[in-house]
Design a protein around this motif. Structure first.
Motif, PDB file in Angstrom:
ATOM      1  N   TYR A 121      -2.189   5.914   5.039  1.00  0.00           N
ATOM      2  CA  TYR A 121      -3.599   6.260   5.173  1.00  0.00           C
ATOM      3  C   TYR A 121      -4.244   6.379   3.794  1.00  0.00           C
ATOM      4  CZ  TYR A 121      -2.484   7.310  10.032  1.00  0.00           C
ATOM      5  OH  TYR A 121      -2.063   7.213  11.335  1.00  0.00           O
ATOM      6  N   GLY A 122      -5.507   5.967   3.728  1.00  0.00           N
ATOM      7  CA  GLY A 122      -6.225   5.980   2.464  1.00  0.00           C
ATOM      8  C   GLY A 122      -6.340   4.582   1.895  1.00  0.00           C
ATOM      9  N   VAL A 123      -6.735   4.504   0.659  1.00  0.00           N
ATOM     10  CA  VAL A 123      -7.000   3.230   0.001  1.00  0.00           C
ATOM     11  C   VAL A 123      -5.819   2.836  -0.877  1.00  0.00           C
ATOM     12  CG1 VAL A 123      -8.549   1.978  -1.548  1.00  0.00           C
ATOM     13  CG2 VAL A 123      -9.469   3.729  -0.004  1.00  0.00           C
ATOM     14  N   THR A 153      -6.610   6.893  15.313  1.00  0.00           N
ATOM     15  CA  THR A 153      -6.910   8.265  15.718  1.00  0.00           C
ATOM     16  C   THR A 153      -5.680   9.127  15.465  1.00  0.00           C
ATOM     17  OG1 THR A 153      -8.480   7.522  17.391  1.00  0.00           O
ATOM     18  CG2 THR A 153      -7.635   9.752  17.613  1.00  0.00           C
ATOM     19  N   THR A 154      -5.859  10.160  14.664  1.00  0.00           N
ATOM     20  CA  THR A 154      -4.738  11.033  14.296  1.00  0.00           C
ATOM     21  C   THR A 154      -5.044  12.452  14.745  1.00  0.00           C
ATOM     22  OG1 THR A 154      -5.719  11.441  12.129  1.00  0.00           O
ATOM     23  CG2 THR A 154      -4.155   9.638  12.285  1.00  0.00           C
ATOM     24  N   SER A 160      -8.452   8.262  10.870  1.00  0.00           N
ATOM     25  CA  SER A 160      -8.046   7.961   9.497  1.00  0.00           C
ATOM     26  C   SER A 160      -7.971   6.459   9.326  1.00  0.00           C
ATOM     27  CB  SER A 160      -6.684   8.595   9.184  1.00  0.00           C
ATOM     28  OG  SER A 160      -6.744  10.008   9.282  1.00  0.00           O
ATOM     29  N   GLY A 161      -8.220   5.992   8.106  1.00  0.00           N
ATOM     30  CA  GLY A 161      -8.215   4.570   7.827  1.00  0.00           C
ATOM     31  C   GLY A 161      -7.083   4.162   6.908  1.00  0.00           C
ATOM     32  N   VAL A 162      -6.523   3.007   7.180  1.00  0.00           N
ATOM     33  CA  VAL A 162      -5.596   2.343   6.256  1.00  0.00           C
ATOM     34  C   VAL A 162      -6.392   1.205   5.624  1.00  0.00           C
ATOM     35  CG1 VAL A 162      -3.427   1.092   5.993  1.00  0.00           C
ATOM     36  CG2 VAL A 162      -3.617   2.923   7.702  1.00  0.00           C
TER      37      VAL A 162
END
Length: 384
Positions: A121-123, A153-154, A160-162
């Motif tokens: 998750y994250g950049v 969906t967490t 959250s985004g990948v």
């Protein structure tokens, strides 16, 4: 001109009937064993069977994972990964709306064994490579076929985004025939979702807001502004469907490099907490976020207003606010709910939604105007 980076899907194929030509378009890229990631609706309408039949004509063995649902969870992503590994897939085909495409992206990356979902998750946190990946959208909205982003969906409600270039597919296959059966509410919500992508990309405060993304955003708005209402009210109009599908792609390319901001940040709690479809969640807060931003940063909204709404005066002192009102009117003409209360959200939920929205720092940093917790609550109250 400041330095910038622009990445996009390396091969884009557009044309009616391409689903039935996947043997020509995609088989060589995907290899001899392909996992098709989709949802039950796509299976019921026969699209998954058509995709498999086309690949099988090229000697490809196929399997179908059809458990994708809106707002896919971690458990669903991991189930798709497990099915892909068990099948021994050499490639992944994503077929469906944004949720199916997002799951397919992560499935292709995780199935190689080089990445862990929760650590991704994250950049820029996704490690390793991926299996060959081809994406075939069946809605004109998310632009997922051209973005390096997957949303999961967490924790039950939070999203959250990948974000990683690894998630860009090898090929995007755009077949406008696949969108002809979309119901009017889905057409409207996904279409406004794509418009939001273009608007936020053009107005983004990201340091990577760049001339390529802005040019794509403007063309996306030009296409979709002329086509959305026709696509909603004349569902068999193939020209309108084609313009919407291409506009969605262009908007996806734009925001993949000049990221979206507060509209999406405030939309995520609506979808996560109340299971409102993502496009509708965006539509519900869009005019209110634009009015908030326009109080201090009206210029970009004024510039794009006549692109989306022919005849609008970009030089008028209140052009950005007129633009926000016109977007609300467009949503209403397309038959979408206009207020948070209309989708079952109580006023007592707004504070928790605002707190949740403030966790979307990856998005809020791109907003033209800094947003506080009180600001987020005020926007939700205006939308309620």
């Amino acid at each position: 001109m400041t330095p910038f980076v622009f990445n996009t899907t390396p091969s884009i194929r557009f044309g009616a009937g391409l689903l039935d030509r996947l043997d020509e378009v995609a088989a060589a890229t995907l290899g001899p064993r392909v996992m098709v990631v989709t949802d039950a609706g796509i299976v019921r309408c026969g699209m998954a069977a058509r995709a498999c039949a086309a690949l099988e004509r090229a000697g490809v063995a196929t399997a179908v994972f059809a458990e994708v649902m809106a707002d896919p969870t971690e458990a669903l992503v991991l189930a798709a990964e497990a099915a892909t590994r068990s099948f021994g897939a050499t490639g992944v085909l994503g077929l469906g709306g944004g949720s199916s495409l997002d799951v397919a992206k992560l499935c292709a990356a995780l199935a190689t064994g080089g990445s862990d979902l929760r650590a991704s998750y994250g950049v820029g946190n996704l490690r390793g490579g991926r299996l060959p990946l081809v994406l075939v959208p069946t809605t004109a909205g998310t632009g997922s076929e051209a973005t390096p982003i997957s949303i999961v969906t967490t924790g039950g409600q939070e999203k959250s985004g990948v974000v990683s270039p690894v998630l860009l597919p090898d090929i995007a296959v755009l077949d406008p025939d696949l969108t002809l059966g979309l119901p009017a509410p889905v057409t409207a919500a996904t279409g406004i979702d794509a418009m939001v992508h273009a608007i936020e990309a053009y107005c983004s405060a990201s340091p990577n807001n760049n001339p390529v993304s802005r040019a794509l955003a403007l063309e996306a708005l030009r296409l979709m502004g002329a086509a959305l209402e026709t696509a909603v009210h004349e569902p068999a109009n193939i020209q309108a469907r084609s313009d919407m599908l291409l506009g969605s792609l262009l908007a996806g390319q734009a925001f993949a490099n000049s990221p979206v901001a507060a509209v999406h940040a405030l939309a995520y709690p609506i979808g996560g907490m109340f299971k409102v479809p993502h496009g509708l969640s965006n539509a519900l807060v869009l005019p209110h976020v634009i009015r908030f931003n326009a109080a201090t940063h009206p210029e970009a909204y004024a510039r794009i207003a006549p692109i989306l709404f022919e005849g609008m005066d970009s030089l008028a002192p209140d052009a950005a606010f007129v633009f926000a009102d016109a977007l609300a009117a467009l949503s209403h003409r397309c038959g979408l709910p206009q207020r948070l209360r209309d989708v079952g959200i109580g006023q007592d939920a707004l504070a928790a939604m605002a707190a949740d929205a403030m966790k979307q720092t990856r998005l809020l940093v791109n907003n033209p105007r800094a947003l506080t917790l009180d600001d987020a609550l005020g926007i939700y109250q205006a939308a309620w």
